[in-house]
Design a protein around this motif. Sequence first.
Motif, mmCIF file in Angstrom:
data_model
loop_
_atom_site.group_PDB
_atom_site.id
_atom_site.type_symbol
_atom_site.label_atom_id
_atom_site.label_comp_id
_atom_site.label_asym_id
_atom_site.label_seq_id
_atom_site.Cartn_x
_atom_site.Cartn_y
_atom_site.Cartn_z
ATOM 1 N N PHE A 47 -4.548 -13.554 -1.499
ATOM 2 C CA PHE A 47 -3.252 -12.848 -1.559
ATOM 3 C C PHE A 47 -2.661 -12.710 -0.154
ATOM 4 N N ALA A 48 -3.527 -12.284 0.795
ATOM 5 C CA ALA A 48 -3.051 -12.066 2.178
ATOM 6 C C ALA A 48 -2.550 -13.374 2.795
ATOM 7 N N ALA A 49 -3.251 -14.470 2.482
ATOM 8 C CA ALA A 49 -2.892 -15.752 3.102
ATOM 9 C C ALA A 49 -1.848 -16.505 2.291
ATOM 10 N N GLY A 50 -1.484 -15.904 1.122
ATOM 11 C CA GLY A 50 -0.436 -16.542 0.316
ATOM 12 C C GLY A 50 -0.886 -17.827 -0.357
ATOM 13 N N ILE A 51 -2.159 -17.872 -0.717
ATOM 14 C CA ILE A 51 -2.670 -19.045 -1.436
ATOM 15 C C ILE A 51 -3.382 -18.575 -2.702
ATOM 16 N N ASP A 52 -3.758 -19.511 -3.554
ATOM 17 C CA ASP A 52 -4.386 -19.165 -4.824
ATOM 18 C C ASP A 52 -5.868 -18.843 -4.622
ATOM 19 N N ARG A 53 -6.367 -17.883 -5.414
ATOM 20 C CA ARG A 53 -7.789 -17.515 -5.290
ATOM 21 C C ARG A 53 -8.685 -18.733 -5.478
ATOM 22 N N THR A 54 -8.294 -19.619 -6.407
ATOM 23 C CA THR A 54 -9.147 -20.782 -6.654
ATOM 24 C C THR A 54 -9.214 -21.693 -5.421
ATOM 25 N N TYR A 55 -8.157 -21.638 -4.581
ATOM 26 C CA TYR A 55 -8.202 -22.440 -3.352
ATOM 27 C C TYR A 55 -9.233 -21.849 -2.403
ATOM 28 N N VAL A 56 -9.270 -20.497 -2.312
ATOM 29 C CA VAL A 56 -10.280 -19.860 -1.451
ATOM 30 C C VAL A 56 -11.677 -20.194 -1.974
ATOM 31 N N SER A 57 -11.832 -20.131 -3.272
ATOM 32 C CA SER A 57 -13.129 -20.462 -3.865
ATOM 33 C C SER A 57 -13.508 -21.901 -3.543
ATOM 34 N N GLY A 58 -12.547 -22.801 -3.641
ATOM 35 C CA GLY A 58 -12.795 -24.215 -3.315
ATOM 36 C C GLY A 58 -13.169 -24.401 -1.859
ATOM 37 N N ILE A 59 -12.503 -23.650 -0.974
ATOM 38 C CA ILE A 59 -12.825 -23.727 0.460
ATOM 39 C C ILE A 59 -14.274 -23.300 0.676
ATOM 40 N N GLU A 60 -14.642 -22.174 0.018
ATOM 41 C CA GLU A 60 -15.979 -21.618 0.238
ATOM 42 C C GLU A 60 -17.074 -22.454 -0.416
ATOM 43 N N ARG A 61 -16.692 -23.385 -1.288
ATOM 44 C CA ARG A 61 -17.676 -24.328 -1.859
ATOM 45 C C ARG A 61 -17.626 -25.661 -1.110
ATOM 46 N N GLY A 62 -16.839 -25.684 0.001
ATOM 47 C CA GLY A 62 -16.778 -26.909 0.805
ATOM 48 C C GLY A 62 -16.054 -28.054 0.118
ATOM 49 N N ARG A 63 -15.194 -27.702 -0.786
ATOM 50 C CA ARG A 63 -14.510 -28.730 -1.600
ATOM 51 C C ARG A 63 -13.082 -29.005 -1.107
ATOM 52 N N ARG A 64 -12.578 -28.165 -0.194
ATOM 53 C CA ARG A 64 -11.184 -28.317 0.194
ATOM 54 C C ARG A 64 -11.055 -28.858 1.614
ATOM 55 N N ASN A 65 -9.915 -29.437 1.918
ATOM 56 C CA ASN A 65 -9.666 -30.028 3.233
ATOM 57 C C ASN A 65 -8.378 -29.418 3.787
ATOM 58 N N PRO A 66 -8.431 -28.161 4.185
ATOM 59 C CA PRO A 66 -7.217 -27.416 4.557
ATOM 60 C C PRO A 66 -6.557 -27.950 5.822
ATOM 61 N N SER A 67 -5.294 -27.672 5.923
ATOM 62 C CA SER A 67 -4.540 -28.108 7.100
ATOM 63 C C SER A 67 -4.756 -27.147 8.263
ATOM 64 N N LEU A 68 -4.351 -27.620 9.438
ATOM 65 C CA LEU A 68 -4.462 -26.823 10.666
ATOM 66 C C LEU A 68 -3.779 -25.461 10.494
ATOM 67 N N MET A 69 -2.597 -25.446 9.918
ATOM 68 C CA MET A 69 -1.846 -24.184 9.833
ATOM 69 C C MET A 69 -2.479 -23.231 8.814
ATOM 70 N N LEU A 70 -3.097 -23.798 7.764
ATOM 71 C CA LEU A 70 -3.776 -22.920 6.806
ATOM 72 C C LEU A 70 -5.060 -22.370 7.430
ATOM 73 N N ILE A 71 -5.747 -23.204 8.199
ATOM 74 C CA ILE A 71 -6.932 -22.743 8.924
ATOM 75 C C ILE A 71 -6.532 -21.579 9.835
ATOM 76 N N ALA A 72 -5.392 -21.724 10.521
ATOM 77 C CA ALA A 72 -4.928 -20.676 11.445
ATOM 78 C C ALA A 72 -4.560 -19.402 10.677
ATOM 79 N N LYS A 73 -3.903 -19.561 9.536
ATOM 80 C CA LYS A 73 -3.506 -18.388 8.744
ATOM 81 C C LYS A 73 -4.748 -17.653 8.221
ATOM 82 N N LEU A 74 -5.719 -18.410 7.729
ATOM 83 C CA LEU A 74 -6.957 -17.776 7.250
ATOM 84 C C LEU A 74 -7.655 -17.058 8.401
#
Lengths: 81, 81
Positions: free
Chosen positions: B33-60
């Motif tokens: 919610f704070a980063a303005g992305i979907d919870r499932t995206y956070v879950s995917g990141i934490e399972r090593g399944r996502r390839n986030p962009s530089l700006m999303l990395i910075a926002k997180l």
Amino acid sequence: MPPAVMLDHKKVFAENVKAARKALGLSQEALAFAAGIDRTYVSGIERGRRNPSLMLIAKLAEHLDTTPAALLTPPAAEVSP
Amino acid sequence: MPPAVMLDHKKVFAENVKAARKALGLSQEALAFAAGIDRTYVSGIERGRRNPSLMLIAKLAEHLDTTPAALLTPPAAEVSP
């Protein structure tokens, strides 16, 4: 810790990629070829215009003989007091 | 410096995001919610399944009260000797 909004992360990444590339004496073309991307993409990165993914950041770091974290670390002067 | 191929950068990022989130007592939902992305995206990141962009990395990083570089830094044990 300075609020991230104070830091232009694309600019930090741009400056670090350019400095690392020059330190190795690589042209933009040579870095692009090694990383399997287009030279214009490297040029765009170095002008702070691109928003590369984590895996591309890692691939560039590898070919620049550095680490992804180092490429995202602001030069000392940029960290506001 | 260990070859980047030895490091699973998505896994490093996943572990660091999860650890930082838990240290702040945030749920995946709250971070998303704070980063303005979907919870499932956070879950995917934490399972090593996502390839986030530089700006999303910075926002997180901002919402996790850390830095993009810290989120891409392997925990000491992971750096192969």
